[in-house]
Enzyme design. Structure first.
Site, short mmCIF file in Angstrom:
data_model
loop_
_atom_site.label_atom_id
_atom_site.label_comp_id
_atom_site.label_asym_id
_atom_site.label_seq_id
_atom_site.Cartn_x
_atom_site.Cartn_y
_atom_site.Cartn_z
N ARG A 52 17.30 3.29 -48.93
CA ARG A 52 18.35 4.20 -48.43
C ARG A 52 19.67 3.44 -48.23
O ARG A 52 20.75 3.99 -48.50
CB ARG A 52 17.91 4.88 -47.12
CG ARG A 52 18.91 5.93 -46.65
CD ARG A 52 18.39 6.77 -45.51
NE ARG A 52 18.23 5.98 -44.30
CZ ARG A 52 17.69 6.44 -43.17
NH1 ARG A 52 17.28 7.69 -43.08
NH2 ARG A 52 17.57 5.65 -42.11
N ARG A 105 39.53 -2.83 -52.42
CA ARG A 105 39.57 -3.93 -53.40
C ARG A 105 40.06 -5.23 -52.77
O ARG A 105 39.85 -6.31 -53.28
CB ARG A 105 40.48 -3.56 -54.58
CG ARG A 105 39.90 -2.46 -55.46
CD ARG A 105 40.89 -2.02 -56.49
NE ARG A 105 42.13 -1.56 -55.86
CZ ARG A 105 43.17 -1.06 -56.51
NH1 ARG A 105 43.14 -0.95 -57.82
NH2 ARG A 105 44.26 -0.68 -55.85
N LYS A 147 24.46 6.73 -44.82
CA LYS A 147 24.42 6.35 -43.40
C LYS A 147 25.55 5.35 -43.17
O LYS A 147 25.36 4.14 -43.29
CB LYS A 147 23.04 5.76 -43.08
CG LYS A 147 22.75 5.64 -41.62
CD LYS A 147 21.27 5.43 -41.40
CE LYS A 147 20.94 5.00 -39.98
NZ LYS A 147 21.39 5.94 -38.96
N GLU A 180 21.19 18.77 -37.31
CA GLU A 180 20.38 17.69 -36.73
C GLU A 180 20.98 17.31 -35.39
O GLU A 180 22.01 17.86 -34.99
CB GLU A 180 20.36 16.48 -37.67
CG GLU A 180 21.73 15.92 -37.97
CD GLU A 180 21.75 14.74 -38.93
OE1 GLU A 180 20.68 14.19 -39.21
OE2 GLU A 180 22.85 14.39 -39.38
#
Ligand code: PMP
Length: 289
Positions: A52, A105, A147, A180
């Site tokens: 993940r 960058r 995440k 959630e």
């Protein structure tokens, strides 16, 4: 004994574990992370967490400067150095040191941080919650499956819960469906069926969530992944939250309404009772005998 924190290959005592103020993880929340549990001297679902992390990296176009196997070994090394058999791992990859502008960058090398720390068990501990007025970030703004280090949205909801004198905040999607909690996925039980919002909702695809779905199916509990409305939470027989840190926490009150009997319900209890056995089947050992 002070904890040893891994930063870019080095294990440093916690008071020496510092990163640059020019790191874009700090300046812009530009980075990603994982929270992982250590149980019985092993790491729970290490491969899934690392997978993940690389997916989060891909979404935000960050190149993790080592491959998955090497990173897993570094996590194991950090746990071993801290000699913990139970606890929590925070694995963070920041964009790295850059200048004052947003341009990633300018950040030449991402930093990898691994914090290993004791953490108590929370499984089975009931909590009270509110439904937050702060909505979960939609796909159009920040991909919820990444995440990232951007948790201010969730923190605002958490502050609302604290202000209301309860433990947790449940967040809705922009269109008003249940998403959630601030750091946990959510399940409800109605007529002995387990129901949870699908991963097409703006939620993190939780590893504990997937574990509970797999375990419940093995236990013969029917599971439905479908949109959930807030009123369905109020009238559910049982509600619980789940996540790596929280584990499985029954929700006994939402917005002043008692959920079900107000006690840990039988389906939640059954899942909790089998969770330990499930954990033991998914551990990467840290300490070789
Ligand atoms: N949702 C959010 C927003 C989270 O931060 C977490 C904790 N990582 C979860 C759900 C639960 O995910 P997991 O079970 O993988 O810890």
């Amino acid at each position: 004994m002070p904890l040893l924190v891994y930063i870019d290959g080095e294990l440093l005592p916690e008071d020496k574990a510092k990163i640059s103020v020019f790191d874009h993880g700090l300046l812009y929340g530009d980075g990603i992370f994982e929270g992982i549990r250590i149980y019985y001297g092993g790491i729970f679902k290490l491969r899934e967490h690392v997978d993940r992390l690389y997916e989060s990296a891909k979404i935000i176009r960050l190149e993790i400067p080592m491959d998955k196997d090497k990173l897993m070994n570094e996590v194991i090394r950090a746990v071993r150095a801290n000699k913990l058999k139970e606890g929590y791992i925070r694995l963070v990859v920041t964009r790295g040191v850059g200048d004052m502008g947003l341009d990633p960058r300018k950040c030449k090398r991402p930093s990898i941080i691994i914090i290993v720390t004791p953490m108590p068990r929370f499984i089975g501990k009931p909590i009270r919650a509110i439904i937050s007025s702060i909505r979960r970030m939609p796909y159009q703004c920040l991909p919820p499956h990444a995440k990232t280090l951007n948790y201010l949205n969730n923190i605002l909801a958490k502050i609302e819960a604290i202000t209301a004198g309860v433990d947790e905040a449940i967040m809705l999607s922009l269109d008003g469906y249940v998403a959630e909690a601030t750091g946990e996925n959510i399940f409800l039980v109605k007529n002995d069926t387990l129901i949870t919002p699908p991963t097409s909702a703006p939620i993190l695809a939780g590893i504990t969530r997937a574990s509970i779905i797999e375990l419940s199916e093995k236990l013969g509990i029917p599971v439905a992944e479908r949109p959930v409305t807030p009123d369905e939470l109020y009238t559910a027989d049982e509600v619980f939250l789940c996540g790596t840190a929280a584990e499985i926490r029954p929700v006994v009150e939402i917005d002043g309404r008692t959920i079900g009997s107000g006690e840990v319900g039988p389906v939640t209890r059954k899942i909790i009772d089998h969770f330990d056995e499930y954990i033991r089947m998914h551990l990467t050992p840290v300490y070789t005998t």
